[in-house]
Design a protein around this motif. Sequence first.
Motif, PDB file in Angstrom:
ATOM      1  N   ALA A  29       0.830  -1.207   0.000  1.00  0.00           N
ATOM      2  CA  ALA A  29       0.000   0.000   0.000  1.00  0.00           C
ATOM      3  C   ALA A  29       0.862   1.252   0.000  1.00  0.00           C
ATOM      4  O   ALA A  29       0.598   2.194  -0.746  1.00  0.00           O
ATOM      5  CB  ALA A  29      -0.937  -0.007   1.209  1.00  0.00           C
ATOM      6  N   VAL A  30       1.892   1.248   0.820  1.00  0.00           N
ATOM      7  CA  VAL A  30       2.780   2.414   0.883  1.00  0.00           C
ATOM      8  C   VAL A  30       3.553   2.567  -0.425  1.00  0.00           C
ATOM      9  O   VAL A  30       3.617   3.659  -0.994  1.00  0.00           O
ATOM     10  CB  VAL A  30       3.738   2.298   2.092  1.00  0.00           C
ATOM     11  N   ASN A  31       4.132   1.489  -0.929  1.00  0.00           N
ATOM     12  CA  ASN A  31       4.979   1.558  -2.114  1.00  0.00           C
ATOM     13  C   ASN A  31       4.222   1.733  -3.425  1.00  0.00           C
ATOM     14  O   ASN A  31       4.695   2.428  -4.325  1.00  0.00           O
ATOM     15  CB  ASN A  31       5.853   0.311  -2.210  1.00  0.00           C
ATOM     16  N   GLU A  32       3.055   1.092  -3.548  1.00  0.00           N
ATOM     17  CA  GLU A  32       2.343   1.100  -4.825  1.00  0.00           C
ATOM     18  C   GLU A  32       1.161   2.056  -4.876  1.00  0.00           C
ATOM     19  O   GLU A  32       0.769   2.478  -5.966  1.00  0.00           O
ATOM     20  CB  GLU A  32       1.858  -0.310  -5.147  1.00  0.00           C
ATOM     21  N   ILE A  70      -9.083   5.630   0.078  1.00  0.00           N
ATOM     22  CA  ILE A  70      -9.942   4.440   0.003  1.00  0.00           C
ATOM     23  C   ILE A  70      -9.942   3.881  -1.415  1.00  0.00           C
ATOM     24  O   ILE A  70      -9.880   2.668  -1.618  1.00  0.00           O
ATOM     25  CB  ILE A  70     -11.377   4.774   0.460  1.00  0.00           C
ATOM     26  N   ALA A  71     -10.006   4.751  -2.406  1.00  0.00           N
ATOM     27  CA  ALA A  71      -9.973   4.296  -3.801  1.00  0.00           C
ATOM     28  C   ALA A  71      -8.662   3.566  -4.094  1.00  0.00           C
ATOM     29  O   ALA A  71      -8.662   2.517  -4.737  1.00  0.00           O
ATOM     30  CB  ALA A  71     -10.160   5.478  -4.745  1.00  0.00           C
ATOM     31  N   ARG A  72      -7.555   4.110  -3.626  1.00  0.00           N
ATOM     32  CA  ARG A  72      -6.248   3.470  -3.864  1.00  0.00           C
ATOM     33  C   ARG A  72      -6.159   2.127  -3.165  1.00  0.00           C
ATOM     34  O   ARG A  72      -5.687   1.146  -3.746  1.00  0.00           O
ATOM     35  CB  ARG A  72      -5.125   4.379  -3.383  1.00  0.00           C
ATOM     36  N   LEU A  73      -6.601   2.069  -1.908  1.00  0.00           N
ATOM     37  CA  LEU A  73      -6.581   0.789  -1.193  1.00  0.00           C
ATOM     38  C   LEU A  73      -7.530  -0.211  -1.839  1.00  0.00           C
ATOM     39  O   LEU A  73      -7.203  -1.399  -1.948  1.00  0.00           O
ATOM     40  CB  LEU A  73      -6.949   0.984   0.277  1.00  0.00           C
TER      41      LEU A  73
END
Length: 80
Positions: A29-32, A70-73
Motif C-alpha cells: 500500500a505504501v509503495n504502490e 480508500i480508492a487506492r486501497l
Amino acid sequence: MNWNGPKGGLFVRLTIKDGIDAAALLERAVNEASAAFVPGAAFFCLDGRGRSTLRLSYSPPDEATIREGIARLGWLIAEL
C-alpha cells in the motif's frame, strides 16, 4: 469485505478477505498506492486474530483525501 461505522474515536476497522495479511499488504500500500493504515493484528494481541483487518484513520485527513486513499486501497485489494 466489511467495515464498522465509527461510534467515536479516530479509526474505522475494515475486515478484508481471509487469507490476506494486512501487515504484508501495508508495504504494498505504501509503495504502490501511497496509502497507509494500521494493521489490525496489533489490536488482537491476546488471541492472534485480526490478521485480515485494517484500522483506517479519519482524524487528520480531509474528506477528499480519505476518498482518494480508500480508492487506492480498494484498487490494491481488488488486485489480490
